[in-house]
Scaffold this motif. Structure first.
Motif, PDB file in Angstrom:
ATOM      1  N   TYR A 273       0.690  11.947   0.865  1.00  0.00           N
ATOM      2  CA  TYR A 273       1.976  11.920   1.368  1.00  0.00           C
ATOM      3  C   TYR A 273       2.378  11.156   2.547  1.00  0.00           C
ATOM      4  CZ  TYR A 273       3.000  14.947  -2.426  1.00  0.00           C
ATOM      5  OH  TYR A 273       3.081  15.568  -3.782  1.00  0.00           O
ATOM      6  N   LEU A 274       1.587  11.283   3.443  1.00  0.00           N
ATOM      7  CA  LEU A 274       1.641  10.604   4.690  1.00  0.00           C
ATOM      8  C   LEU A 274       1.177   8.871   4.583  1.00  0.00           C
ATOM      9  CD1 LEU A 274      -0.385  13.026   7.020  1.00  0.00           C
ATOM     10  CD2 LEU A 274       2.272  12.606   6.864  1.00  0.00           C
ATOM     11  N   VAL A 275       0.589   8.511   3.747  1.00  0.00           N
ATOM     12  CA  VAL A 275       0.201   7.126   3.373  1.00  0.00           C
ATOM     13  C   VAL A 275       1.410   6.675   2.928  1.00  0.00           C
ATOM     14  CG1 VAL A 275      -1.298   5.511   2.222  1.00  0.00           C
ATOM     15  CG2 VAL A 275      -2.288   7.665   3.175  1.00  0.00           C
ATOM     16  N   THR A 276       2.213   7.363   2.204  1.00  0.00           N
ATOM     17  CA  THR A 276       3.478   6.608   1.777  1.00  0.00           C
ATOM     18  C   THR A 276       4.533   6.241   2.969  1.00  0.00           C
ATOM     19  OG1 THR A 276       4.679   8.709   1.517  1.00  0.00           O
ATOM     20  CG2 THR A 276       3.770   7.838  -0.216  1.00  0.00           C
ATOM     21  N   LEU A 277       4.175   6.677   3.895  1.00  0.00           N
ATOM     22  CA  LEU A 277       4.980   6.227   5.324  1.00  0.00           C
ATOM     23  C   LEU A 277       4.539   4.651   5.766  1.00  0.00           C
ATOM     24  CD1 LEU A 277       5.024   9.461   7.372  1.00  0.00           C
ATOM     25  CD2 LEU A 277       6.914   8.702   6.051  1.00  0.00           C
ATOM     26  N   LEU A 278       3.432   4.215   5.084  1.00  0.00           N
ATOM     27  CA  LEU A 278       3.224   2.843   5.345  1.00  0.00           C
ATOM     28  C   LEU A 278       4.088   1.967   4.929  1.00  0.00           C
ATOM     29  CD1 LEU A 278      -0.557   2.867   5.022  1.00  0.00           C
ATOM     30  CD2 LEU A 278       0.565   2.813   6.913  1.00  0.00           C
ATOM     31  N   ALA A 279       4.882   2.309   3.837  1.00  0.00           N
ATOM     32  CA  ALA A 279       5.982   1.332   3.347  1.00  0.00           C
ATOM     33  C   ALA A 279       7.142   1.091   4.380  1.00  0.00           C
ATOM     34  CB  ALA A 279       6.613   1.952   1.863  1.00  0.00           C
TER      35      ALA A 279
ATOM     36  N   ALA B 271       1.043  17.858 -13.059  1.00  0.00           N
ATOM     37  CA  ALA B 271      -0.201  18.016 -12.434  1.00  0.00           C
ATOM     38  C   ALA B 271      -0.271  18.747 -11.228  1.00  0.00           C
ATOM     39  CB  ALA B 271      -1.092  16.831 -12.434  1.00  0.00           C
ATOM     40  N   ASP B 272      -1.144  18.962 -10.788  1.00  0.00           N
ATOM     41  CA  ASP B 272      -1.373  19.574  -9.331  1.00  0.00           C
ATOM     42  C   ASP B 272      -1.093  18.553  -8.158  1.00  0.00           C
ATOM     43  OD1 ASP B 272      -2.399  21.741 -10.170  1.00  0.00           O
ATOM     44  OD2 ASP B 272      -4.336  21.237 -10.061  1.00  0.00           O
ATOM     45  N   ARG B 273      -0.347  18.858  -7.188  1.00  0.00           N
ATOM     46  CA  ARG B 273      -0.036  18.087  -6.056  1.00  0.00           C
ATOM     47  C   ARG B 273      -1.274  17.455  -5.439  1.00  0.00           C
ATOM     48  NH1 ARG B 273       4.700  20.552  -2.417  1.00  0.00           N
ATOM     49  NH2 ARG B 273       3.961  18.826  -1.294  1.00  0.00           N
ATOM     50  N   LEU B 274      -0.914  16.161  -4.791  1.00  0.00           N
ATOM     51  CA  LEU B 274      -1.934  15.388  -3.912  1.00  0.00           C
ATOM     52  C   LEU B 274      -1.955  16.116  -2.816  1.00  0.00           C
ATOM     53  CD1 LEU B 274      -1.390  11.894  -5.137  1.00  0.00           C
ATOM     54  CD2 LEU B 274      -2.974  13.394  -5.839  1.00  0.00           C
ATOM     55  N   PRO B 275      -3.177  15.752  -1.885  1.00  0.00           N
ATOM     56  CA  PRO B 275      -3.108  16.320  -0.615  1.00  0.00           C
ATOM     57  C   PRO B 275      -2.007  15.673   0.468  1.00  0.00           C
ATOM     58  CG  PRO B 275      -5.073  15.074  -1.214  1.00  0.00           C
ATOM     59  CD  PRO B 275      -4.210  15.252  -2.336  1.00  0.00           C
TER      60      PRO B 275
ATOM     61  N   VAL C 226       0.616  -1.172  -0.027  1.00  0.00           N
ATOM     62  CA  VAL C 226      -0.011  -0.044   0.040  1.00  0.00           C
ATOM     63  C   VAL C 226       0.771   1.043  -0.050  1.00  0.00           C
ATOM     64  CG1 VAL C 226      -1.574   1.455   1.257  1.00  0.00           C
ATOM     65  CG2 VAL C 226      -2.001  -1.157   1.160  1.00  0.00           C
ATOM     66  N   GLY C 227       1.928   1.267   0.939  1.00  0.00           N
ATOM     67  CA  GLY C 227       2.827   2.432   0.769  1.00  0.00           C
ATOM     68  C   GLY C 227       3.481   2.676  -0.632  1.00  0.00           C
ATOM     69  N   ALA C 228       4.051   1.393  -0.948  1.00  0.00           N
ATOM     70  CA  ALA C 228       4.584   1.687  -2.252  1.00  0.00           C
ATOM     71  C   ALA C 228       3.939   2.179  -3.361  1.00  0.00           C
ATOM     72  CB  ALA C 228       5.452   0.268  -2.710  1.00  0.00           C
ATOM     73  N   VAL C 229       2.938   1.675  -3.444  1.00  0.00           N
ATOM     74  CA  VAL C 229       1.786   2.097  -4.421  1.00  0.00           C
ATOM     75  C   VAL C 229       1.373   3.562  -4.235  1.00  0.00           C
ATOM     76  CG1 VAL C 229      -0.607   1.863  -5.396  1.00  0.00           C
ATOM     77  CG2 VAL C 229       0.679  -0.017  -4.994  1.00  0.00           C
ATOM     78  N   SER C 230       1.311   4.083  -3.126  1.00  0.00           N
ATOM     79  CA  SER C 230       1.021   5.401  -2.754  1.00  0.00           C
ATOM     80  C   SER C 230       2.189   6.221  -3.064  1.00  0.00           C
ATOM     81  CB  SER C 230       0.627   5.601  -1.142  1.00  0.00           C
ATOM     82  OG  SER C 230       0.603   7.033  -0.942  1.00  0.00           O
ATOM     83  N   CYS C 231       3.487   5.704  -2.893  1.00  0.00           N
ATOM     84  CA  CYS C 231       4.763   6.480  -3.376  1.00  0.00           C
ATOM     85  C   CYS C 231       4.690   6.692  -4.787  1.00  0.00           C
ATOM     86  CB  CYS C 231       5.868   5.475  -2.855  1.00  0.00           C
ATOM     87  SG  CYS C 231       7.267   6.615  -3.176  1.00  0.00           S
ATOM     88  N   VAL C 232       4.504   5.819  -5.410  1.00  0.00           N
ATOM     89  CA  VAL C 232       4.256   6.054  -6.937  1.00  0.00           C
ATOM     90  C   VAL C 232       3.250   7.113  -7.336  1.00  0.00           C
ATOM     91  CG1 VAL C 232       3.924   4.934  -9.310  1.00  0.00           C
ATOM     92  CG2 VAL C 232       4.920   3.697  -7.592  1.00  0.00           C
TER      93      VAL C 232
END
Length: 75
Positions: free
Chosen positions: A47-53, A39-43, A23-29
């Motif tokens: 970025y916090l979900v990427t910390l799950l990796a 494109a516009d930045r995500l909320p 989940v964290g790796a997919v969020s990182c991508v």
């Protein structure tokens, strides 16, 4: 995880850690893609979900260590 025999301590940690890592790796991508595409930045939450990796990696590593220790004690 262990060939269908009785569950070994740490197996669940490895499974949960693997899921969190994916989940964290997919969020990182997903968070890097808009930056590369212009494109516009995500909320911030994205970025916090990427910390799950790294959290998932740590849990999986802890599960492997617990599992190895349990198997060593059993033999």
């Amino acid at each position: 995880m262990n060939g269908g025999s009785s569950p070994v301590p740490g197996d669940r940690l490895v499974l949960v850690g693997g899921v969190l890592f994916v989940v964290g790796a997919v969020s990182c991508v997903a968070t890097v893609a808009p930056l590369l595409l212009g494109a516009d930045r995500l909320p911030l939450v994205a970025y916090l979900v990427t910390l799950l990796a790294p959290l998932g990696f740590g849990l999986a590593l802890a599960g492997v260590l617990v599992s190895a220790r349990a198997r060593r004690r059993r033999s």
